[in-house]
Design a protein around this motif. Structure first.
Motif, mmCIF file in Angstrom:
data_model
loop_
_atom_site.group_PDB
_atom_site.id
_atom_site.type_symbol
_atom_site.label_atom_id
_atom_site.label_comp_id
_atom_site.label_asym_id
_atom_site.label_seq_id
_atom_site.Cartn_x
_atom_site.Cartn_y
_atom_site.Cartn_z
ATOM 1 N N ASP A 184 -9.729 10.313 5.389
ATOM 2 C CA ASP A 184 -8.328 10.237 5.464
ATOM 3 C C ASP A 184 -7.998 9.053 4.714
ATOM 4 O OD1 ASP A 184 -5.765 10.141 6.342
ATOM 5 O OD2 ASP A 184 -6.296 9.711 8.556
ATOM 6 N N TRP A 185 -7.032 9.335 3.660
ATOM 7 C CA TRP A 185 -6.733 7.978 2.674
ATOM 8 C C TRP A 185 -5.764 7.070 3.701
ATOM 9 C CZ3 TRP A 185 -1.620 6.732 2.068
ATOM 10 C CH2 TRP A 185 -0.462 7.651 2.363
ATOM 11 N N ARG A 186 -5.247 7.443 4.708
ATOM 12 C CA ARG A 186 -4.422 6.448 5.362
ATOM 13 C C ARG A 186 -5.498 5.303 6.165
ATOM 14 N NH1 ARG A 186 -1.859 11.445 5.824
ATOM 15 N NH2 ARG A 186 0.302 11.339 5.398
ATOM 16 N N LYS A 187 -6.514 6.170 6.708
ATOM 17 C CA LYS A 187 -7.253 5.032 7.429
ATOM 18 C C LYS A 187 -8.133 4.185 6.400
ATOM 19 C CE LYS A 187 -8.525 8.269 11.059
ATOM 20 N NZ LYS A 187 -9.440 8.941 11.729
ATOM 21 N N THR A 188 -8.179 4.384 5.190
ATOM 22 C CA THR A 188 -9.008 3.855 4.137
ATOM 23 C C THR A 188 -8.067 2.835 3.621
ATOM 24 O OG1 THR A 188 -10.112 5.638 3.603
ATOM 25 C CG2 THR A 188 -10.221 3.898 2.011
ATOM 26 N N ALA A 189 -6.658 3.144 3.726
ATOM 27 C CA ALA A 189 -5.677 2.186 3.003
ATOM 28 C C ALA A 189 -5.616 0.969 4.177
ATOM 29 C CB ALA A 189 -4.569 2.717 2.836
ATOM 30 N N MET A 190 -5.563 1.324 5.430
ATOM 31 C CA MET A 190 -5.307 0.462 6.519
ATOM 32 C C MET A 190 -6.605 -0.696 6.533
ATOM 33 S SD MET A 190 -2.396 0.383 7.636
ATOM 34 C CE MET A 190 -2.772 -0.967 8.626
ATOM 35 N N TRP B 268 0.780 -17.173 1.902
ATOM 36 C CA TRP B 268 0.694 -16.616 3.067
ATOM 37 C C TRP B 268 1.442 -15.261 3.106
ATOM 38 C CZ3 TRP B 268 5.076 -15.826 5.825
ATOM 39 C CH2 TRP B 268 6.096 -16.429 5.495
ATOM 40 N N LEU B 269 2.490 -15.191 2.238
ATOM 41 C CA LEU B 269 3.318 -14.070 2.186
ATOM 42 C C LEU B 269 2.414 -12.781 2.025
ATOM 43 C CD1 LEU B 269 6.582 -15.166 0.583
ATOM 44 C CD2 LEU B 269 6.343 -14.861 2.695
ATOM 45 N N PHE B 270 1.359 -12.903 1.213
ATOM 46 C CA PHE B 270 0.418 -11.487 1.027
ATOM 47 C C PHE B 270 0.176 -10.924 2.192
ATOM 48 C CE2 PHE B 270 -0.296 -13.928 -3.122
ATOM 49 C CZ PHE B 270 0.222 -13.018 -3.927
ATOM 50 N N PHE B 271 0.122 -11.968 3.544
ATOM 51 C CA PHE B 271 -0.589 -11.154 4.644
ATOM 52 C C PHE B 271 0.554 -10.228 5.222
ATOM 53 C CE2 PHE B 271 -3.236 -14.793 4.483
ATOM 54 C CZ PHE B 271 -4.450 -14.022 4.398
ATOM 55 N N LEU B 272 1.920 -10.232 4.714
ATOM 56 C CA LEU B 272 2.787 -9.278 5.117
ATOM 57 C C LEU B 272 2.600 -7.958 4.563
ATOM 58 C CD1 LEU B 272 6.185 -11.587 4.711
ATOM 59 C CD2 LEU B 272 4.771 -10.967 6.835
ATOM 60 N N LEU B 273 1.617 -7.843 3.657
ATOM 61 C CA LEU B 273 1.133 -6.464 3.321
ATOM 62 C C LEU B 273 0.687 -5.645 4.288
ATOM 63 C CD1 LEU B 273 -0.265 -7.427 -0.193
ATOM 64 C CD2 LEU B 273 1.617 -5.993 -0.023
ATOM 65 N N ILE B 274 0.073 -6.219 5.261
ATOM 66 C CA ILE B 274 -0.866 -5.553 6.407
ATOM 67 C C ILE B 274 0.426 -4.677 6.974
ATOM 68 C CG2 ILE B 274 -2.123 -5.707 8.353
ATOM 69 C CD1 ILE B 274 -3.057 -8.492 7.054
ATOM 70 N N LEU C 82 3.251 -4.000 6.154
ATOM 71 C CA LEU C 82 3.916 -3.222 5.275
ATOM 72 C C LEU C 82 3.122 -1.937 4.988
ATOM 73 C CD1 LEU C 82 6.437 -2.893 3.357
ATOM 74 C CD2 LEU C 82 4.851 -3.769 1.826
ATOM 75 N N VAL C 83 2.093 -1.940 4.555
ATOM 76 C CA VAL C 83 1.171 -0.696 4.564
ATOM 77 C C VAL C 83 1.072 -0.120 5.745
ATOM 78 C CG1 VAL C 83 -1.077 0.000 3.816
ATOM 79 C CG2 VAL C 83 0.210 -1.917 2.679
ATOM 80 N N GLY C 84 1.140 -0.643 6.953
ATOM 81 C CA GLY C 84 1.060 0.214 8.101
ATOM 82 C C GLY C 84 2.121 0.940 8.448
ATOM 83 N N ALA C 85 3.357 0.341 8.093
ATOM 84 C CA ALA C 85 4.635 1.162 8.199
ATOM 85 C C ALA C 85 4.612 2.243 7.357
ATOM 86 C CB ALA C 85 5.860 -0.051 8.144
ATOM 87 N N LEU C 86 4.446 2.273 5.979
ATOM 88 C CA LEU C 86 4.482 3.029 5.115
ATOM 89 C C LEU C 86 3.349 4.367 5.286
ATOM 90 C CD1 LEU C 86 4.535 0.907 1.711
ATOM 91 C CD2 LEU C 86 6.228 2.423 2.663
ATOM 92 N N VAL C 87 2.163 3.783 5.734
ATOM 93 C CA VAL C 87 1.251 4.914 6.175
ATOM 94 C C VAL C 87 1.596 5.739 7.462
ATOM 95 C CG1 VAL C 87 -1.204 5.068 7.179
ATOM 96 C CG2 VAL C 87 -0.862 3.884 5.378
#
Length: 142
Positions: free
Chosen positions: A92-98, A118-124, A126-131
């Motif tokens: 599952d690519w979603r689990k891998t991305a997370m 520290w703004l890079f941690f906002l990716l977490i 963001l990716v969760g919402a997209l996935v």
């Protein structure tokens, strides 16, 4: 061709064999040393013949006692949290991305020279919402 003992087996067949051995062990047909020995052979088996030799003196696994009971279709409901197979053979690519996102955020935090790194941690999130948002079409089709 499946009866040919020289046909190579894959991970799925080895896992099925290990599951069947576990069932025989739980049914009391195997002792712990026998189970360990046969599990090692099944896990390292390359051919159908090697897997079949593990079950040579064992009967076919007994059916699940609840499976032999009459099925009442009015009470049968599918589990709510089981995802449908999307044809990816278990990957599952979603689990891998997370799983990869926090690592990427940490690497970017230390590597990229930005004053507000520290703004890079906002990716977490963001990716969760997209996935999670990308999974909506599958939920609507149920």
């Amino acid at each position: 061709m499946a009866d040919n003992p020289d046909v190579r087996v894959g991970t799925a067949e080895r896992e099925q064999a290990l599951s069947a051995l576990s069932q025989h062990f739980s049914d009391g047909r195997l002792t712990l040393p026998e189970f360990d020995e046969r599990s090692a052979v099944a896990a390292s088996a390359n051919t159908r013949g090697q897997l079949d030799s593990v079950f040579a003196d064992l009967p076919s696994p007994s059916p699940n006692p609840t499976a032999s009971a009459p099925l009442d279709l009015r009470k049968t409901t599918p589990p709510a949290n089981v995802d449908e197979d999307d044809g990816t053979d278990g990957w599952d690519w979603r689990k891998t991305a997370m799983a990869v996102t926090p690592i990427v955020a940490l690497i970017l935090f230390f590597i990229v020279p930005v004053s507000n790194s520290w703004l890079f941690f906002l990716l977490i999130p963001l990716v969760g919402a997209l996935v999670a948002g990308g999974n909506r079409s599958r939920r609507r089709n149920r």
